[in-house]
Design a protein around this motif. Structure first.
Motif, PDB file in Angstrom:
ATOM      1  N   HIS A 220      -7.792   3.660   8.844  1.00 57.95           N
ATOM      2  CA  HIS A 220      -7.184   2.478   8.185  1.00 57.95           C
ATOM      3  C   HIS A 220      -6.369   2.954   6.848  1.00 57.95           C
ATOM      4  O   HIS A 220      -6.890   3.779   5.995  1.00 57.95           O
ATOM      5  CB  HIS A 220      -8.453   1.479   7.817  1.00 57.95           C
ATOM      6  N   LYS A 221      -5.322   2.460   6.658  1.00 58.15           N
ATOM      7  CA  LYS A 221      -4.533   2.705   5.668  1.00 58.15           C
ATOM      8  C   LYS A 221      -5.367   2.892   4.093  1.00 58.15           C
ATOM      9  O   LYS A 221      -4.895   3.179   3.161  1.00 58.15           O
ATOM     10  CB  LYS A 221      -3.400   2.037   5.385  1.00 58.15           C
ATOM     11  N   HIS A 222      -6.338   1.705   4.003  1.00 59.96           N
ATOM     12  CA  HIS A 222      -7.133   1.831   2.647  1.00 59.96           C
ATOM     13  C   HIS A 222      -7.993   3.008   2.475  1.00 59.96           C
ATOM     14  O   HIS A 222      -8.305   3.182   1.535  1.00 59.96           O
ATOM     15  CB  HIS A 222      -7.869   0.432   2.612  1.00 59.96           C
TER      16      HIS A 222
ATOM     17  N   GLN B   3      -9.794   2.515  15.817  1.00 60.02           N
ATOM     18  CA  GLN B   3      -9.063   3.683  15.988  1.00 60.02           C
ATOM     19  C   GLN B   3      -9.369   4.551  14.377  1.00 60.02           C
ATOM     20  O   GLN B   3      -8.843   5.747  14.650  1.00 60.02           O
ATOM     21  CB  GLN B   3      -7.786   3.682  16.186  1.00 60.02           C
ATOM     22  N   PHE B   4     -10.014   3.931  13.852  1.00 57.54           N
ATOM     23  CA  PHE B   4     -10.233   4.638  12.411  1.00 57.54           C
ATOM     24  C   PHE B   4      -8.837   4.981  11.531  1.00 57.54           C
ATOM     25  O   PHE B   4      -7.861   4.656  12.077  1.00 57.54           O
ATOM     26  CB  PHE B   4     -11.113   5.796  12.433  1.00 57.54           C
TER      27      PHE B   4
ATOM     28  N   PRO C 111     -13.644  -2.284   9.052  1.00 56.92           N
ATOM     29  CA  PRO C 111     -13.254  -3.833   8.435  1.00 56.92           C
ATOM     30  C   PRO C 111     -13.355  -4.870   9.477  1.00 56.92           C
ATOM     31  O   PRO C 111     -13.620  -4.484  10.762  1.00 56.92           O
ATOM     32  CB  PRO C 111     -11.839  -3.619   8.039  1.00 56.92           C
TER      33      PRO C 111
ATOM     34  N   SER D  45       0.826  -1.158  -0.110  1.00 55.19           N
ATOM     35  CA  SER D  45      -0.198  -0.047  -0.177  1.00 55.19           C
ATOM     36  C   SER D  45       0.819   1.480   0.037  1.00 55.19           C
ATOM     37  O   SER D  45       0.275   2.257   0.183  1.00 55.19           O
ATOM     38  CB  SER D  45      -1.109   0.133   1.258  1.00 55.19           C
TER      39      SER D  45
ATOM     40  N   TYR E 214      -9.931  -4.522  -0.078  1.00 55.68           N
ATOM     41  CA  TYR E 214     -11.355  -3.474   0.293  1.00 55.68           C
ATOM     42  C   TYR E 214     -11.509  -2.541  -0.679  1.00 55.68           C
ATOM     43  O   TYR E 214     -12.818  -2.124  -0.989  1.00 55.68           O
ATOM     44  CB  TYR E 214     -11.215  -2.866   1.675  1.00 55.68           C
TER      45      TYR E 214
ATOM     46  N   TYR F  82     -12.364  -4.834  13.333  1.00 54.91           N
ATOM     47  CA  TYR F  82     -10.954  -4.369  14.102  1.00 54.91           C
ATOM     48  C   TYR F  82     -10.853  -2.714  13.251  1.00 54.91           C
ATOM     49  O   TYR F  82     -11.863  -2.275  12.696  1.00 54.91           O
ATOM     50  CB  TYR F  82      -9.714  -5.007  13.632  1.00 54.91           C
ATOM     51  N   GLY F  83      -9.866  -2.003  13.509  1.00 53.96           N
ATOM     52  CA  GLY F  83      -9.567  -0.664  12.963  1.00 53.96           C
ATOM     53  C   GLY F  83     -10.475   0.398  13.832  1.00 53.96           C
ATOM     54  O   GLY F  83     -10.877   1.149  13.033  1.00 53.96           O
TER      55      GLY F  83
END
Length: 322
Positions: A185-187, A182-183, A205, A83, A118, A179-180
């Motif tokens: 997410h790298k996507h 904490q917001f 996600p 990514s 995603y 999960y994720g």
């Protein structure tokens, strides 16, 4: 005629192994490998990187950036499955079906970044509706998605595989875990960048207790729009957008034959393919809709997309090896 040489940097990882298996046995390319003992030797890697036609990076983000810094032979092309470069300037985004002209960008680029799994599903659902003005750019979008545990890399795969082998003890794995939380997410950045949305979507996600496959859900509350589009209008826009595409398949409107028992949409139904399926479900009375994409996170979400992009970069038929 000389065969194009391909070096998979990180071929021992999950995505690297999948790409290698898809390319192995093809007689139109030559796969160049590095000795196992020299995989972390920068000098040896730089030598191979600059001696081939295309390098496919199957590495963690920082290692992928390091690999790009080793390029000194300008003709070499880079296809990055990490990514690290998906929104980077000078890189073509490797989703050929995203826009008209996207294939040409991929074919002419030196640097191509493979999309995330995603985002591939999300963009297949939402991008057509933004382009066709059925959803405004400022429409609030949320995404709920679940992927097989193979999407979590080696450590998560090992955790699940060990548990399945033991099938005993006090420790158990949940069948479904979000999960994720904490917001950020790298996507999300690439989802925002290529969707046409004015603001980033809210992405939640999850991982399921199955090896591979995924579903990406985008619920739409349409009642606040001045002229809410019908479900059939949403479906028609997406179907027209991807008409003629081999690897993006839009399920027929109100046809439940792709669902188990006509009711259940399973995450694993297209595993082993390079296909992303798009579904539109809607209730025009309540003015709500649900867009769903289903794909193999290791197929169109990773290795399959990489092979598709590689073929385009080499000027070969797009579906070779797929």
């Amino acid at each position: 005629m000389t065969k194009p040489k391909i070096f998979i940097d990180g071929e021992s990882g999950t995505t690297g192994l999948q790409i290698h298996s898809r390319l192995y046995g093809r007689d139109d390319i030559e796969i160049v490998s590095i000795e196992a003992s020299k995989r972390k030797d920068a000098t040896e890697r730089a030598k191979l990187i600059n001696a081939v036609d295309v390098v496919i990076l199957c590495l963690p983000d920082d290692a992928a950036r390091e690999a790009v810094s080793l390029v000194s032979n300008s003709p070499v092309k880079i296809l990055d499955a990490s990514s690290a470069h998906r929104t980077a300037k000078g890189w073509a985004y490797g989703f050929p079906e995203l826009n008209r002209g996207q294939r040409e960008k991929i074919a002419s680029a030196q640097f191509v970044s493979n999309p995330g799994c995603y985002p591939t599903g999300f963009l297949a659902c939402v991008r057509p509706l933004i382009v066709e003005d059925l959803l405004p750019r400022d429409f609030p979008i949320t995404i709920n998605a679940v992927s097989g545990y193979s999407g979590g890399g080696k450590s998560l795969i090992q955790k699940y595989d060990t548990f399945h082998e033991q099938q005993a003890g006090v420790t158990s794995l949940s069948p479904y875990s979000i999960y994720g939380l904490q917001f950020g997410h790298k996507h999300v950045k690439e989802m925002h960048e290529y969707s046409g949305l004015a603001s980033p979507p809210l992405f939640v996600p999850a991982v399921g207790d199955f090896e591979q496959g995924m579903v990406v859900q985008v619920p739409l509350v349409l009642g606040n729009l001045p002229q809410p589009p019908s479900g059939e209008m949403l479906h028609k826009a997406i179907a027209n957008y991807f008409q003629g595409e081999k690897f993006v398949q839009v399920a027929p409107w109100r046809d439940s034959s792709t669902l188990r028992d006509g009711i259940f949409l399973e995450a694993i139904a297209v595993n082993g393919t390079n296909i992303v399926q798009v579904f539109v479900f809607a209730n025009d009375t309540t003015k709500e809709a649900l867009l769903v994409a289903r794909l193999d996170n290791l197929g169109k979400g990773a290795s399959g997309a990489a092979v598709q992009n590689l073929n385009i970069m080499l000027g070969l038929p797009e579906d070779l090896g797929l």
